[in-house]
Scaffold this motif. Sequence first.
Motif, PDB file in Angstrom:
ATOM      1  N   VAL A  43       0.838  -1.205   0.000  1.00  0.00           N
ATOM      2  CA  VAL A  43       0.000   0.000   0.000  1.00  0.00           C
ATOM      3  C   VAL A  43       0.871   1.252   0.000  1.00  0.00           C
ATOM      4  CG1 VAL A  43      -1.655   1.337   1.352  1.00  0.00           C
ATOM      5  CG2 VAL A  43      -1.981  -1.126   1.069  1.00  0.00           C
ATOM      6  N   ALA A  44       1.917   1.241   0.835  1.00  0.00           N
ATOM      7  CA  ALA A  44       2.814   2.390   0.886  1.00  0.00           C
ATOM      8  C   ALA A  44       3.527   2.596  -0.450  1.00  0.00           C
ATOM      9  CB  ALA A  44       3.837   2.213   2.003  1.00  0.00           C
ATOM     10  N   ALA A  45       3.959   1.483  -1.070  1.00  0.00           N
ATOM     11  CA  ALA A  45       4.621   1.599  -2.371  1.00  0.00           C
ATOM     12  C   ALA A  45       3.659   2.141  -3.431  1.00  0.00           C
ATOM     13  CB  ALA A  45       5.179   0.250  -2.795  1.00  0.00           C
ATOM     14  N   ALA A  50       1.754   6.584  -6.751  1.00  0.00           N
ATOM     15  CA  ALA A  50       0.655   7.481  -7.130  1.00  0.00           C
ATOM     16  C   ALA A  50       1.024   8.940  -6.868  1.00  0.00           C
ATOM     17  CB  ALA A  50      -0.612   7.110  -6.360  1.00  0.00           C
ATOM     18  N   ALA A  51       1.679   9.202  -5.726  1.00  0.00           N
ATOM     19  CA  ALA A  51       2.085  10.575  -5.413  1.00  0.00           C
ATOM     20  C   ALA A  51       3.133  11.069  -6.401  1.00  0.00           C
ATOM     21  CB  ALA A  51       2.625  10.653  -3.983  1.00  0.00           C
ATOM     22  N   SER A 191       5.220   7.331 -12.575  1.00  0.00           N
ATOM     23  CA  SER A 191       6.116   7.271 -11.425  1.00  0.00           C
ATOM     24  C   SER A 191       7.513   6.810 -11.785  1.00  0.00           C
ATOM     25  CB  SER A 191       5.538   6.352 -10.343  1.00  0.00           C
ATOM     26  OG  SER A 191       5.399   5.017 -10.835  1.00  0.00           O
ATOM     27  N   ASP A 192       7.705   6.272 -13.003  1.00  0.00           N
ATOM     28  CA  ASP A 192       9.035   5.855 -13.430  1.00  0.00           C
ATOM     29  C   ASP A 192       9.144   6.035 -14.938  1.00  0.00           C
ATOM     30  OD1 ASP A 192      11.608   4.999 -13.209  1.00  0.00           O
ATOM     31  OD2 ASP A 192      11.153   2.943 -12.605  1.00  0.00           O
ATOM     32  N   GLY A 203       6.863  -3.993 -14.383  1.00  0.00           N
ATOM     33  CA  GLY A 203       6.549  -3.933 -12.966  1.00  0.00           C
ATOM     34  C   GLY A 203       5.500  -2.873 -12.673  1.00  0.00           C
ATOM     35  N   PRO A 204       5.088  -2.769 -11.410  1.00  0.00           N
ATOM     36  CA  PRO A 204       4.051  -1.788 -11.049  1.00  0.00           C
ATOM     37  C   PRO A 204       4.509  -0.365 -11.351  1.00  0.00           C
ATOM     38  CG  PRO A 204       4.453  -3.352  -9.260  1.00  0.00           C
ATOM     39  CD  PRO A 204       5.549  -3.554 -10.246  1.00  0.00           C
ATOM     40  N   ILE A 205       3.553   0.478 -11.728  1.00  0.00           N
ATOM     41  CA  ILE A 205       3.857   1.873 -12.038  1.00  0.00           C
ATOM     42  C   ILE A 205       2.619   2.711 -11.748  1.00  0.00           C
ATOM     43  CG2 ILE A 205       3.185   1.679 -14.472  1.00  0.00           C
ATOM     44  CD1 ILE A 205       5.495   3.623 -15.100  1.00  0.00           C
TER      45      ILE A 205
END
Length: 381
Positions: A43-45, A50-51, A191-192, A203-205
Amino acid sequence: MIRRQERRQERGLATLTVCVVLLAVLALGAAWAARQLVTAQRVAANDLRAAAASEAAESGMAWALALLNSGTIDDACRPAAMRPGSGSGPSASASSDFRSRFLLIGADGHYHAPPPPSGSAGSATPATAAAPACANSGPLRWSCRCAPTPGTPWDATAGPRADGEAQPQFSIRFVDAGGVGQLKLIVRGCSDRRADCDDPSGGPIGVTENAQQLALLSALRLPPPSALIEGPGSFLRVFGYPSSRYRDQPAITRLRCIDDCSGPLAQALARGRRLIWIDGDARLTQWPASALDGTPLVLVVDGRLDLLAAGHPQGVIYAANGVDWHPPADQPTSLRGALVSEVPVTKAGSVQLIHDAAVLYRIHRQMGSFLPVPGGWTPTR
């Protein structure tokens, strides 16, 4: 004796059972805590991604607004001097401004958004291939791409950060907003750094997309009906709003000259700045070559203008305290557009003032500052 041994065995078995149950409970608790920790980390990641994407989108919004109101840039979005024959439109060279690179002039003379790239309609090429984009390359550092050539993808894998951190990026595009002189700026933040933010294979982004409606605050709100406008209130009648507000718009370049303004004016024009404000009195002994290239110029002098320059500029010249235009007698001189002053103008008989509606309407529809429309911000993703 036998009964005592049986009781001891029963007590040991009960103790073992209790210990096993306690160990099982502790193991379940540890597994639950580990699961909660992993979930919290995910969740933090996700929140961090998102931020980062949201901040990248906001940065892209401010960046695009600044470049829309700036001068000429190169393919890396850095300020550049104007080169001869830079042209206009999406195929402009490395010395054109941001508007010429990524906007089109419609049949009505107003700015319009270019057609969507081929990648947005199902092509394998990402939709951001020909769009301006920037990626964070270090603390307070961004690497940007402003090459307008379609089909040349932005190399999102080049130049990773030395510290190994993620590289938030943003890309922008324009669409027509419906109103005359209005556009919608759409910024996608990631985010990347990737060639395609919608591709999850890396991977997640985090992805955020915001839209802002923009309107052109014209440099000439009311094209003058004649080539010479004199008398009190001329600025308000021609430009449409008070001079104290006009000089603060973002597309204005403000100059202050000690003696001859020819040099500072030439430097401003070389940077692609065609909307010039000069504080105080000004004196021009010659026109820079870029002022005579057929591109309209808006020159506002907050004082008196002493013109000794010969040539044939196009555009609007305003001086609050009057214009004295006396070029060398043997050199033909004209202004195609309009000359405006709050007091009577004095000029030599060889100076011709030609009212050119095409020039004035080009200034009216294409020159000025793009500003966000109040209430025009919307999140689209």
